[in-house]
Motif scaffolding. Structure first.
Motif, PDB file in Angstrom:
ATOM      1  N   THR A   1       0.740  -1.345  -0.032  1.00  0.00           N
ATOM      2  CA  THR A   1       0.029  -0.146   0.044  1.00  0.00           C
ATOM      3  C   THR A   1       0.979   1.390   0.083  1.00  0.00           C
ATOM      4  O   THR A   1       1.644   1.449   0.931  1.00  0.00           O
ATOM      5  CB  THR A   1      -0.827  -0.113   1.209  1.00  0.00           C
ATOM      6  OG1 THR A   1      -1.586  -1.290   1.094  1.00  0.00           O
ATOM      7  CG2 THR A   1      -1.905   1.381   1.263  1.00  0.00           C
ATOM      8  N   ALA A   2       0.512   2.171  -1.049  1.00  0.00           N
ATOM      9  CA  ALA A   2       1.511   3.434  -1.061  1.00  0.00           C
ATOM     10  C   ALA A   2       0.610   4.424  -2.204  1.00  0.00           C
ATOM     11  O   ALA A   2      -0.046   3.802  -2.968  1.00  0.00           O
ATOM     12  CB  ALA A   2       2.799   2.919  -1.559  1.00  0.00           C
ATOM     13  N   ALA A   3       0.991   5.486  -1.945  1.00  0.00           N
ATOM     14  CA  ALA A   3       0.483   6.370  -2.893  1.00  0.00           C
ATOM     15  C   ALA A   3       1.724   7.210  -3.469  1.00  0.00           C
ATOM     16  O   ALA A   3       2.363   7.637  -3.089  1.00  0.00           O
ATOM     17  CB  ALA A   3      -0.576   7.409  -2.274  1.00  0.00           C
TER      18      ALA A   3
ATOM     19  N   ASP B   1       2.376   4.618   6.830  1.00  0.00           N
ATOM     20  CA  ASP B   1       2.974   5.122   8.270  1.00  0.00           C
ATOM     21  C   ASP B   1       3.537   6.610   8.094  1.00  0.00           C
ATOM     22  O   ASP B   1       3.873   6.942   9.121  1.00  0.00           O
ATOM     23  CB  ASP B   1       4.026   4.074   8.508  1.00  0.00           C
ATOM     24  CG  ASP B   1       5.178   4.060   7.732  1.00  0.00           C
ATOM     25  OD1 ASP B   1       5.185   4.800   6.736  1.00  0.00           O
ATOM     26  OD2 ASP B   1       6.106   3.275   7.744  1.00  0.00           O
ATOM     27  N   GLY B   2       3.428   7.130   6.957  1.00  0.00           N
ATOM     28  CA  GLY B   2       3.813   8.534   6.669  1.00  0.00           C
ATOM     29  C   GLY B   2       5.234   8.761   6.402  1.00  0.00           C
ATOM     30  O   GLY B   2       5.488   9.863   5.951  1.00  0.00           O
ATOM     31  N   THR B   3       5.879   7.705   6.028  1.00  0.00           N
ATOM     32  CA  THR B   3       7.307   7.969   5.568  1.00  0.00           C
ATOM     33  C   THR B   3       7.187   8.277   4.084  1.00  0.00           C
ATOM     34  O   THR B   3       6.179   7.764   3.279  1.00  0.00           O
ATOM     35  CB  THR B   3       8.070   6.560   5.685  1.00  0.00           C
ATOM     36  OG1 THR B   3       7.267   5.359   4.982  1.00  0.00           O
ATOM     37  CG2 THR B   3       8.311   6.130   7.073  1.00  0.00           C
ATOM     38  N   ARG B   4       8.164   8.972   3.607  1.00  0.00           N
ATOM     39  CA  ARG B   4       8.409   9.479   1.979  1.00  0.00           C
ATOM     40  C   ARG B   4       9.578   9.353   1.619  1.00  0.00           C
ATOM     41  O   ARG B   4      10.744   9.025   2.155  1.00  0.00           O
ATOM     42  CB  ARG B   4       7.825  10.902   2.266  1.00  0.00           C
ATOM     43  CG  ARG B   4       6.559  11.430   3.030  1.00  0.00           C
ATOM     44  CD  ARG B   4       6.223  12.789   2.698  1.00  0.00           C
ATOM     45  NE  ARG B   4       7.209  13.809   3.016  1.00  0.00           N
ATOM     46  CZ  ARG B   4       7.224  14.866   3.956  1.00  0.00           C
ATOM     47  NH1 ARG B   4       6.348  14.775   4.771  1.00  0.00           N
ATOM     48  NH2 ARG B   4       8.214  15.501   4.407  1.00  0.00           N
TER      49      ARG B   4
ATOM     50  N   ALA C   1      -2.167  13.251  -0.630  1.00  0.00           N
ATOM     51  CA  ALA C   1      -1.880  11.567  -1.112  1.00  0.00           C
ATOM     52  C   ALA C   1      -2.328  10.609  -0.128  1.00  0.00           C
ATOM     53  O   ALA C   1      -3.085   9.474  -0.473  1.00  0.00           O
ATOM     54  CB  ALA C   1      -0.470  11.492  -1.416  1.00  0.00           C
ATOM     55  N   ALA C   2      -2.308  10.854   1.304  1.00  0.00           N
ATOM     56  CA  ALA C   2      -2.572   9.898   2.113  1.00  0.00           C
ATOM     57  C   ALA C   2      -4.049   9.948   2.384  1.00  0.00           C
ATOM     58  O   ALA C   2      -4.972   8.758   2.509  1.00  0.00           O
ATOM     59  CB  ALA C   2      -2.223  10.324   3.527  1.00  0.00           C
ATOM     60  N   ALA C   3      -4.738  11.098   1.887  1.00  0.00           N
ATOM     61  CA  ALA C   3      -6.392  11.027   1.953  1.00  0.00           C
ATOM     62  C   ALA C   3      -6.742  10.122   0.731  1.00  0.00           C
ATOM     63  O   ALA C   3      -7.816   9.201   1.190  1.00  0.00           O
ATOM     64  CB  ALA C   3      -6.892  12.390   2.123  1.00  0.00           C
TER      65      ALA C   3
END
Length: 387
Positions: free
Chosen positions: A129-131, A152-155, A173-175
């Motif tokens: 899962t990622a954006a 988890d917020g890492t970029r 992106a998280a939304a």
């Protein structure tokens, strides 16, 4: 782009240079949604599609030009009286396409962009899962830049410009990732809601949606095959071990021997999940549907004759199901195609699932006045708006 991630990831691992053209926005009747992609490598091999054939040749040429120049480019293709028989979408729509070169050696393309795209392709190929957020419009120096955001917020990567831009882009992106959606969003280049606008295409890579088929019968075997074709992770569940075997359901990702309602109780399901109840046996159906119709899933359908359906509704009412809950049940399952064989029945079930997902009416297009390609339920998806 993530729709062809597995093959592109293999290209990256082999050090092949390529350019990828991605649909970033659509307007009107467009054949492919945002995120659809066509990639061309340095040897001229092509994979994927951005239009179903209308403008593939022109986009192929743009990819080859991008491989030479090393520069990203945003182009629009649409229909007009002047270009009706030239390059364009004869269906009447307009698509905006971003072409990005990806070079294993870096070259003119930013190494950080190449690394970010490679990380995104690897994550998608592994089913993680990622954006992926990419700049598709804004300051020229930013177009094509990419940012990968994980749950988890890492970029990974950066969009450049003001430091707040990455933080705001990551939030947007998280939304979209949380909703499992791909679309465009506009923010300010300084990370605020004002200032010079930057338009981002956010592509969500999420595990495939689940299709759970209850009842180890021949219809389930056919439905499992169609479900895999549509991109679902397919589970077949039945309490009878003699019937629920992997050999009988080669297309299924997993075959589970368990009472259907007990299996359902143990699952974490999301709003993309479809549940197909093919057991048409009250001792399985009633406890299963009592639970299924109260879950926030996309689709619940049950096989059986109209007489079976009425009896099933009476039994569900007897255990306390309300009318609003019962209205969610698609039964008899599938669209009216006159299906008889397991394969035909699987097709009718799949057609109803697609119509439910996309907002289709299920009526023949011939003579109808309904759109062929339905707009996303959340509104238009042209540049500058959320798809």
């Amino acid at each position: 782009m993530l729709d062809i991630a597995e093959e592109l990831h293999r290209w990256c691992e082999r050090g092949r240079d390529f350019a990828v053209a991605t649909v970033v926005a659509t307007h009107g009747s467009a054949p492919r949604p945002p995120g659809a992609a066509l990639a061309v490598d340095a040897d001229g091999q092509a994979i994927g599609s951005v239009s179903g054939g209308c403008v593939e040749g022109a986009v192929y040429d743009l990819c080859q030009e991008a491989l030479v120049s090393g520069e990203s480019v945003l182009s629009s293709f649409g229909y007009s009286d002047e270009d009706a028989f030239a390059v364009g979408l004869t269906c009447g729509g307009v698509i905006d396409i971003l072409v990005t070169p990806v070079r294993s050696s870096g070259g003119c393309a930013s190494e950080s962009v190449v690394g970010t795209l490679g990380a995104a392709l690897a994550a998608a190929a592994r089913g993680e899962t990622a954006a992926l957020a990419r700049v598709v419009a804004g300051p020229a120096a930013m177009v094509g830049r990419a940012l990968l955001v994980r749950p988890d917020g890492t970029r990974t990567g950066t969009l450049g410009g003001h430091g707040a831009l990455d933080r705001t882009a990551a939030e947007e992106a998280a939304a979209l990732l949380d909703a499992g959606r791909t679309g465009t969003v506009e923010i300010g280049a300084d990370g605020s809601r004002c200032g010079e606008p930057v338009v981002l295409l956010v592509e969500s890579s999420v595990p495939p949606p689940r299709m759970i088929v209850f009842g180890a019968i021949d219809f389930a075997a056919a439905l499992a095959g169609v479900g895999k074709f549509l991109g679902y992770h397919v589970t077949v569940c039945d309490a009878r071990p003699v019937f629920a075997t992997a050999g009988r359901f080669p297309a299924a990702d997993e075959v589970v021997v368990e009472w259907p309602h007990r299996y359902l109780d143990a699952q974490e399901l999301d709003a993309r999940t479809v549940l197909c109840v093919l057991t048409h046996d009250a001792k399985f159906d009633v406890p299963l549907l009592e639970r299924a119709l109260r879950l926030p899933v996309a689709y619940v359908g049950a096989m059986g004759s109209r007489r079976t359906h009425e009896d099933r509704l009476d039994r569900l009412r007897a255990v306390g199901m309300g009318e609003r809950e019962l209205e969610r049940l698609r039964s008899p399952i599938g669209l009216d195609l006159g299906a008889r064989t397991p394969e035909e029945t699987a097709l009718s079930i799949a057609a109803e699932i697609v119509a439910s997902r996309r907002g289709g009416s299920g009526v023949p297009l011939t003579g109808a006045h309904t759109p062929i390609h339905h707009e996303p339920l959340s509104g238009p998806d042209r540049l500058g708006s959320v798809a």
